[in-house]
Design a protein around this motif. Structure first.
Motif, PDB file in Angstrom:
ATOM      1  N   ASN A 148      20.791  42.625 180.305  1.00  0.00           N
ATOM      2  CA  ASN A 148      20.308  42.832 178.945  1.00  0.00           C
ATOM      3  C   ASN A 148      21.492  43.120 178.024  1.00  0.00           C
ATOM      4  O   ASN A 148      22.212  44.116 178.221  1.00  0.00           O
ATOM      5  N   ASN A 149      21.690  42.279 177.018  1.00  0.00           N
ATOM      6  CA  ASN A 149      22.815  42.470 176.085  1.00  0.00           C
ATOM      7  C   ASN A 149      22.747  43.802 175.353  1.00  0.00           C
ATOM      8  O   ASN A 149      23.768  44.296 174.861  1.00  0.00           O
ATOM      9  N   ARG A 150      21.550  44.370 175.262  1.00  0.00           N
ATOM     10  CA  ARG A 150      21.408  45.660 174.570  1.00  0.00           C
ATOM     11  C   ARG A 150      21.690  46.849 175.487  1.00  0.00           C
ATOM     12  O   ARG A 150      21.552  47.995 175.068  1.00  0.00           O
ATOM     13  N   LYS A 151      22.052  46.533 176.734  1.00  0.00           N
ATOM     14  CA  LYS A 151      22.372  47.605 177.677  1.00  0.00           C
ATOM     15  C   LYS A 151      23.751  47.366 178.308  1.00  0.00           C
ATOM     16  O   LYS A 151      23.873  47.170 179.527  1.00  0.00           O
ATOM     17  N   PRO A 152      24.801  47.373 177.475  1.00  0.00           N
ATOM     18  CA  PRO A 152      26.142  47.175 178.037  1.00  0.00           C
ATOM     19  C   PRO A 152      26.602  48.413 178.819  1.00  0.00           C
ATOM     20  O   PRO A 152      26.469  49.539 178.339  1.00  0.00           O
ATOM     21  N   LEU A 153      27.088  48.197 180.036  1.00  0.00           N
ATOM     22  CA  LEU A 153      27.635  49.297 180.842  1.00  0.00           C
ATOM     23  C   LEU A 153      29.111  49.500 180.534  1.00  0.00           C
ATOM     24  O   LEU A 153      29.584  50.615 180.357  1.00  0.00           O
ATOM     25  N   CYS A 154      29.835  48.404 180.477  1.00  0.00           N
ATOM     26  CA  CYS A 154      31.237  48.457 180.080  1.00  0.00           C
ATOM     27  C   CYS A 154      31.714  47.026 179.849  1.00  0.00           C
ATOM     28  O   CYS A 154      31.011  46.062 180.170  1.00  0.00           O
ATOM     29  N   ARG A 155      32.906  46.915 179.278  1.00  0.00           N
ATOM     30  CA  ARG A 155      33.543  45.620 179.095  1.00  0.00           C
ATOM     31  C   ARG A 155      34.976  45.711 179.603  1.00  0.00           C
ATOM     32  O   ARG A 155      35.672  46.711 179.324  1.00  0.00           O
ATOM     33  N   LEU A 156      35.411  44.683 180.298  1.00  0.00           N
ATOM     34  CA  LEU A 156      36.783  44.649 180.815  1.00  0.00           C
ATOM     35  C   LEU A 156      37.585  43.611 180.042  1.00  0.00           C
ATOM     36  O   LEU A 156      37.144  42.480 179.850  1.00  0.00           O
ATOM     37  N   HIS A 157      38.766  44.041 179.586  1.00  0.00           N
ATOM     38  CA  HIS A 157      39.686  43.153 178.866  1.00  0.00           C
ATOM     39  C   HIS A 157      40.938  43.025 179.738  1.00  0.00           C
ATOM     40  O   HIS A 157      41.851  43.858 179.660  1.00  0.00           O
ATOM     41  N   LEU A 158      40.977  41.983 180.540  1.00  0.00           N
ATOM     42  CA  LEU A 158      42.023  41.893 181.562  1.00  0.00           C
ATOM     43  C   LEU A 158      42.941  40.684 181.400  1.00  0.00           C
ATOM     44  O   LEU A 158      43.896  40.524 182.163  1.00  0.00           O
ATOM     45  N   ASN A 159      42.675  39.824 180.405  1.00  0.00           N
ATOM     46  CA  ASN A 159      43.420  38.572 180.318  1.00  0.00           C
ATOM     47  C   ASN A 159      44.649  38.641 179.417  1.00  0.00           C
ATOM     48  O   ASN A 159      45.428  37.693 179.355  1.00  0.00           O
ATOM     49  N   GLY A 160      44.827  39.748 178.708  1.00  0.00           N
ATOM     50  CA  GLY A 160      45.992  39.870 177.827  1.00  0.00           C
ATOM     51  C   GLY A 160      47.159  40.544 178.531  1.00  0.00           C
ATOM     52  O   GLY A 160      47.105  40.881 179.729  1.00  0.00           O
ATOM     53  N   SER A 161      48.210  40.765 177.780  1.00  0.00           N
ATOM     54  CA  SER A 161      49.383  41.436 178.352  1.00  0.00           C
ATOM     55  C   SER A 161      49.077  42.901 178.657  1.00  0.00           C
ATOM     56  O   SER A 161      49.689  43.505 179.526  1.00  0.00           O
ATOM     57  N   LYS A 162      48.114  43.472 177.913  1.00  0.00           N
ATOM     58  CA  LYS A 162      47.667  44.842 178.165  1.00  0.00           C
ATOM     59  C   LYS A 162      46.201  44.810 178.574  1.00  0.00           C
ATOM     60  O   LYS A 162      45.428  43.992 178.090  1.00  0.00           O
ATOM     61  N   LYS A 163      45.831  45.713 179.495  1.00  0.00           N
ATOM     62  CA  LYS A 163      44.463  45.747 180.017  1.00  0.00           C
ATOM     63  C   LYS A 163      43.712  46.928 179.407  1.00  0.00           C
ATOM     64  O   LYS A 163      44.296  47.992 179.145  1.00  0.00           O
ATOM     65  N   TYR A 164      42.391  46.717 179.199  1.00  0.00           N
ATOM     66  CA  TYR A 164      41.558  47.760 178.601  1.00  0.00           C
ATOM     67  C   TYR A 164      40.188  47.758 179.277  1.00  0.00           C
ATOM     68  O   TYR A 164      39.748  46.750 179.832  1.00  0.00           O
ATOM     69  N   ILE A 165      39.507  48.902 179.168  1.00  0.00           N
ATOM     70  CA  ILE A 165      38.090  48.997 179.509  1.00  0.00           C
ATOM     71  C   ILE A 165      37.370  49.566 178.296  1.00  0.00           C
ATOM     72  O   ILE A 165      37.865  50.497 177.646  1.00  0.00           O
ATOM     73  N   SER A 166      36.228  48.977 177.938  1.00  0.00           N
ATOM     74  CA  SER A 166      35.421  49.469 176.832  1.00  0.00           C
ATOM     75  C   SER A 166      34.223  50.212 177.393  1.00  0.00           C
ATOM     76  O   SER A 166      33.490  49.683 178.237  1.00  0.00           O
ATOM     77  N   LEU A 167      34.023  51.438 176.906  1.00  0.00           N
ATOM     78  CA  LEU A 167      32.883  52.262 177.316  1.00  0.00           C
ATOM     79  C   LEU A 167      31.985  52.506 176.106  1.00  0.00           C
ATOM     80  O   LEU A 167      32.417  52.361 174.948  1.00  0.00           O
ATOM     81  N   PHE A 168      30.723  52.903 176.365  1.00  0.00           N
ATOM     82  CA  PHE A 168      29.745  53.036 175.289  1.00  0.00           C
ATOM     83  C   PHE A 168      29.113  54.418 175.324  1.00  0.00           C
ATOM     84  O   PHE A 168      28.739  54.917 176.384  1.00  0.00           O
ATOM     85  N   ASN A 169      28.989  55.047 174.129  1.00  0.00           N
ATOM     86  CA  ASN A 169      28.370  56.366 174.060  1.00  0.00           C
ATOM     87  C   ASN A 169      26.881  56.224 173.790  1.00  0.00           C
ATOM     88  O   ASN A 169      26.323  55.122 173.802  1.00  0.00           O
ATOM     89  N   ASP A 170      26.208  57.347 173.495  1.00  0.00           N
ATOM     90  CA  ASP A 170      24.757  57.310 173.345  1.00  0.00           C
ATOM     91  C   ASP A 170      24.299  56.544 172.105  1.00  0.00           C
ATOM     92  O   ASP A 170      23.127  56.192 171.969  1.00  0.00           O
ATOM     93  N   ASN A 171      25.205  56.279 171.162  1.00  0.00           N
ATOM     94  CA  ASN A 171      24.885  55.461 169.992  1.00  0.00           C
ATOM     95  C   ASN A 171      25.322  54.013 170.166  1.00  0.00           C
ATOM     96  O   ASN A 171      25.324  53.230 169.220  1.00  0.00           O
TER      97      ASN A 171
END
Length: 354
Positions: A297-320
């Motif tokens: 469900n697109n409205r229920k994101p758990l996290c997003r991984l950004h791994l293809n660039g020179s720097k890596k990131y993880i996106s997290l989501f709060n209650d909003n």
């Protein structure tokens, strides 16, 4: 509100109410005054709309037209109204008598449904016998709405309207002639085409035979043109849809899911499987990020991984569902966000229970 929407609303009102409107006075209040309002004039302001307008007519005193619309202290349109049940006839109209004693260049004859606008194209300061603009407000075409718009208070310009009135008048008459020829071709019209295709002598009998042929040819030609336009529009729409589908496919083909992204997904699954079944954890790869969702469900994101660039990131989501993007040195750092991931699952599960 745009004038086309206001006119449509008035047309709907007329269709609903006309069976209940019995008098000329009711027609004025229910149909004509609302039309004047659509043109941007305040019917309750005597500086803009004057009811029962009187002008001196030589020895004849006391004659009135129903309304005069004013601008800068001068009448710009005089209006004569009939009951909606009456047919409009310009003969014996007081508009003729008032036109030459006022400074107005436009006269309007209406029964609240049919409208006829007149000016003085044939002789200066003498109202024409034929209107240059005529319409049924319950059946308006787009080009007619464009002409009505020119009479709106914000657009009104005498010279612009008069300069265009001549074209409108002749176009209207030419269209009538075309319609007459389509329904019942005249001898001259028939001979024009017959002379182009028939090599023999055009006797009266031949012309009569060609009338039917000309009428059929014209109707078929118009039908084919309409079909061509419809087919062209459908083809254009089909091509557009195919192009959109091609772009979508091309975009999808640009997405390459890497082994590192799949390893990151497995780590997230390992963290969350203690709380929810593995089947509820789904990944979707995009060109911008590798998304991990609850229940697909697109409205229920758990996290997003950004791994293809020179720097890596993880996106997290709060209650909003606000996204916070945090740097990681490798996918092993995902384990550091175990609490945040589990809290996100709890949040979605609590929402379901509520």
């Amino acid at each position: 509100m745009e004038i086309n929407i206001q006119l449509k609303s008035l047309a709907d009102k007329i269709n609903q109410l006309k069976s209940k409107i019995e008098t000329e006075e009711s027609t004025k209040h229910a149909f004509v005054l609302p039309f004047i309002h659509v043109l941007g004039y305040d019917a309750f302001n005597p500086l803009e709309v004057v009811p029962e307008f009187t002008a001196d007519l030589g020895l004849k005193k006391g004659e009135k037209v129903d309304y005069a619309i004013f601008q800068n202290g001068e009448p710009i349109i005089i209006v004569e109204c009939k009951s909606w049940k009456e047919k409009l006839t310009i003969h014996n109209s007081q508009l003729f008598r008032y036109f030459h004693v006022t400074k107005t260049r436009f006269a309007l004859l209406t029964n609240g449904i049919h409208y006829q606008f007149f000016t003085d194209l044939d002789a200066q300061n003498k109202m024409d016998e034929k209107p240059f603009l005529e319409f049924d407000i319950t059946n308006l075409k787009e080009n007619t709405i464009n002409e009505i718009t020119k009479f709106h208070k914000s657009n009104f310009n005498v010279d612009n309207i008069v300069s265009n009135a001549s074209s409108l008048k002749y176009i209207k008459e030419i269209k009538k002639q075309i319609n007459n020829e389509l329904e019942n071709p005249s001898n001259d019209f028939t001979k024009f085409f017959a002379n182009k295709v028939y090599t023999g002598r055009l006797t009266e009998k031949v012309v009569d035979e060609f009338k039917d042929l000309v009428q059929k040819s014209l109707n078929q030609f118009i039908s084919e043109k309409i079909n061509d336009r419809l087919n062209a529009a459908l083809t254009k729409e089909t091509i557009k849809q195919q192009d959109e589908e091609t772009v979508t496919i091309e975009d999808e083909n640009k997405i390459i899911t890497t082994e590192e992204e799949l390893d990151g997904f497995r780590i997230v699954v390992a963290v969350l499987r203690r709380k929810i079944p593995i089947s509820r954890i789904v990944h979707r790869d995009t060109q911008s990020y590798f998304g991990i969702l609850l229940d697909d469900n697109n409205r229920k994101p758990l996290c997003r991984l950004h791994l293809n660039g020179s720097k890596k990131y993880i996106s997290l989501f709060n209650d909003n569902k606000n996204e916070t993007k945090l740097p990681i040195s490798s996918i092993d750092d995902i384990y550091q966000f175990e609490k945040e991931l589990l809290d996100t699952v709890d949040l979605y599960e609590a929402q379901v229970q509520v």
